[in-house]
Design an enzyme around this catalytic site. Structure first.
Site, PDB file in Angstrom:
ATOM      1  N   ASP A   1       0.061  -7.294   1.209  1.00  0.00           N
ATOM      2  CA  ASP A   1       0.449  -6.102   1.243  1.00  0.00           C
ATOM      3  C   ASP A   1       2.009  -6.024   1.721  1.00  0.00           C
ATOM      4  O   ASP A   1       2.342  -5.150   2.579  1.00  0.00           O
ATOM      5  CB  ASP A   1      -0.375  -5.432   2.837  1.00  0.00           C
ATOM      6  CG  ASP A   1      -0.256  -3.915   2.638  1.00  0.00           C
ATOM      7  OD1 ASP A   1       0.187  -3.339   1.852  1.00  0.00           O
ATOM      8  OD2 ASP A   1      -0.648  -3.442   3.611  1.00  0.00           O
TER       9      ASP A   1
ATOM     10  N   SER B   1       4.259   2.135   7.934  1.00  0.00           N
ATOM     11  CA  SER B   1       4.311   1.148   7.174  1.00  0.00           C
ATOM     12  C   SER B   1       5.473   0.893   6.459  1.00  0.00           C
ATOM     13  O   SER B   1       6.140   1.380   5.580  1.00  0.00           O
ATOM     14  CB  SER B   1       3.155   1.439   5.962  1.00  0.00           C
ATOM     15  OG  SER B   1       1.755   1.579   6.857  1.00  0.00           O
TER      16      SER B   1
ATOM     17  N   HIS C   1       0.567  -1.306  -0.187  1.00  0.00           N
ATOM     18  CA  HIS C   1       0.120   0.003   0.052  1.00  0.00           C
ATOM     19  C   HIS C   1       0.906   1.120   0.057  1.00  0.00           C
ATOM     20  O   HIS C   1       0.436   2.205  -0.322  1.00  0.00           O
ATOM     21  CB  HIS C   1      -0.946  -0.143   1.277  1.00  0.00           C
ATOM     22  CG  HIS C   1      -0.372   0.394   2.658  1.00  0.00           C
ATOM     23  ND1 HIS C   1      -0.205  -0.814   3.551  1.00  0.00           N
ATOM     24  CD2 HIS C   1       0.038   1.308   3.107  1.00  0.00           C
ATOM     25  CE1 HIS C   1       0.234  -0.076   4.509  1.00  0.00           C
ATOM     26  NE2 HIS C   1       0.323   1.127   4.445  1.00  0.00           N
TER      27      HIS C   1
END
Length: 545
Positions: free
Chosen positions: A161, A239, A130
């Site tokens: 992901d 992230s 992402h």
């Protein structure tokens, strides 16, 4: 899954724009992301005392922190992965652009964001999918360097992901150290989140413990895979960064629970290894396997008696089976699956996992390679059977995500036709019932009217937005390409479309054809169809002797 679970991915924390107030979170209207955490960011070593940590936090630069880490390590002690992280964890800068949901021929505003990543063996950088989804540009900056290096997305797995980045510059790799993957941490094991979250531009470390290990629906892809919950602060920008346990990587930070403090999620090493192994073997991401059926738990005694289960039997009963799966050829509705690969399945659909822990049996399936077989022990009408079933990824009737490619659409008479996807369902706030439907044959899609571009030709049809097109001139619609062919090749005066809920659209074909050109010109729409629907141009060049 609780209806109140509001999950957000945590890469894009603010936009580099002077028009924005510093520190404010910019929300993407097609995927609103919430975050709440007051946990402080600790720029400190693993092995330092509380007093030494406090001294470091007072007016210290990141360089002095790095030196402090080295000084606080006991003489002769092996350097930890936290120290190595300074020469492994990178900041990822992305520019992304995606198409609008309801005007698929248009792009949304360009978006700039940041995330984290870290070096792994083979001169590769691992980050979240992402972070780089729908990217037009990816750059990476290593710790202590002002230079941003161009990166290329080598492989991307939206289901898990995860993504791999390549950087060609030899200068970037000077002094960089790969991190090594470890095992799944135990409950209450200490972990350290390393990355580049909001609140500053330099590397940061937060500390916490493992709270639970279980299957989780990843918010980026809506795929259910193994995840680890921790209480360390994970903020926007973390992230893709590593979560360290001891001197190895325990996982990759990727989500936090909206409106809740100290609840973050990391992708564990079995999922990471599955992704990396597939890329190593095939050069690209391979989807995770599924048993491709729906089932019901068997916790009720009367239900178990009805299916002739003895007292020592446990399992789940099959409700539906995907017709495109190999399971469809072997299993039947109302079969009771008692065990998979010799592991008994509980009446709550869980199997043993580590020390007195349990996890849903779907984890055993998801960790298998495509076309690998699973041995199922089944109770059918009171008799036990064993079936060996080949497991493979099977496309869903309604895709759960659509990244890195333009959407499909077709316009005729002002009616905009698109295939139904989960992102469309989320943005349109329509019923999610379609997500449970299974395809009857390969390539099947649910085609809907996403909107009506107003014109005299479609007067009164504006109430049919978001409805499925079932038939065109009496022919069942298989997918968007089929609908396009049925309309373009229509040879009748009238074009009739049967919609769900017994609604009907009737158009004069020639008038609707002319209206389409007028509507496109008026609204400055470049094409009546997406590129994937356009007929292929034949090579008409002739060889001249």
């Amino acid at each position: 899954m609780s209806l109140f679970r509001s999950v957000c991915t945590v890469s894009r924390f603010y936009i580099a724009s002077s028009a924005l107030v510093p520190g404010l979170l910019r929300f993407n209207t097609s995927n609103i992301r919430c975050f709440s955490s007051e946990k402080s960011v600790v720029h400190a070593p693993l092995f330092a005392s509380e007093n030494s940590i406090n001294s470091v936090l007072t007016n210290s630069s990141i360089l002095s922190i790095s030196q402090h880490w080295k000084n606080t390590l006991p003489q002769g002690k092996k350097v930890s992965a936290i120290d190595l992280a300074l020469n492994s964890v990178v900041k990822v800068f992305t520019v992304s652009n995606k198409h609008r949901t309801f005007q698929p021929w248009q792009f949304c505003l360009q978006d700039e964001g940041t995330g984290s990543g870290f070096v792994i063996a083979g001169r590769k950088i691992l980050t979240n999918a992402h972070v780089v989804a729908n990217h037009t540009s990816v750059k990476v900056r290593k710790h202590g360097s002002p230079t941003k290096y161009k990166a290329k997305v080598r492989a991307i797995g939206h289901e898990c992901d995860l993504a791999i980045l390549d950087i060609d510059s030899d200068n970037f790799w000077e002094g960089m150290n790969p991190l090594e993957l470890g095992d799944i941490p135990s409950l209450q094991e200490k972990v350290y989140v390393v990355g580049y979250p909001k609140g500053g531009d330099t590397i940061s470390v937060t500390k916490g413990v493992v709270s639970r290990v279980e299957l989780l629906e990843y918010s980026h892809s809506a795929t259910e895979l193994l995840a680890i919950q921790i209480d360390a602060a994970i903020n926007e920008g973390n992230s893709g960064g590593p979560v360290i346990m001891g001197n190895k990587v325990a996982g990759v930070a990727f989500e936090t629970l909206g409106c809740s403090d100290s609840i973050g999620y990391i992708i564990p090493t079995p999922v990471i290894s599955h992704f990396l192994d597939a890329v190593e073997e095939s050069g690209q991401h391979v989807s995770f396997c599924s048993i491709n059926l729906s089932y019901q738990n068997m916790e009720n005694d009367q239900l178990r008696n009805h299916f002739k289960m003895s007292d020592d039997m446990t399992g789940i009963v099959i409700k539906k089976i995907n017709p495109l799966s190999d399971s469809y050829k072997v299993l039947k509705k109302n079969d009771v699956i008692l065990a998979i690969d010799g592991v008994p399945i509980g009446n709550d659909s869980t199997v043993p996992f580590r020390n007195k822990e349990r996890i849903t049996f779907k984890h055993l399936v998801s960790m298998k390679k495509p076309c690998e077989r699973a041995l199922l022990k089944v109770l059918r009408e009171g008799k036990e059977y064993e079936f060996s079933i080949s497991l493979k990824p099977v496309p869903r009737l309604v895709p759960m995500h659509q990244f890195d490619k333009p959407p499909s659409y077709y316009i005729f008479g002002g009616l905009v036709f698109v295939p139904l996807t989960k992102p469309y369902i989320d943005d349109a706030s329509i019923s999610k019932y379609a997500l449970e439907k299974m395809p009857k044959k390969a390539g099947e899609q649910i085609v809907i009217i996403s909107q009506i571009l107003e014109d005299d030709i479609n007067t009164g049809y504006n109430i049919f937005e978001d409805l499925q097109v079932k038939k065109v001139n009496g022919v069942q619609v298989h997918n968007l390409k089929h609908l396009y062919n049925l309309i373009e090749e229509c040879c009748t005066e009238k074009l009739l479309m049967d919609l769900e809920q017994d609604n009907i659209i009737a158009l004069d074909y020639k008038s609707a054809k002319k209206a389409t050109s007028k509507i496109l010109k008026k609204l400055e729409i470049p094409s009546a169809m997406s590129k994937d629907l356009k007929p292929r141009q034949l090579n008409r060049r002739r060889r001249v002797s």
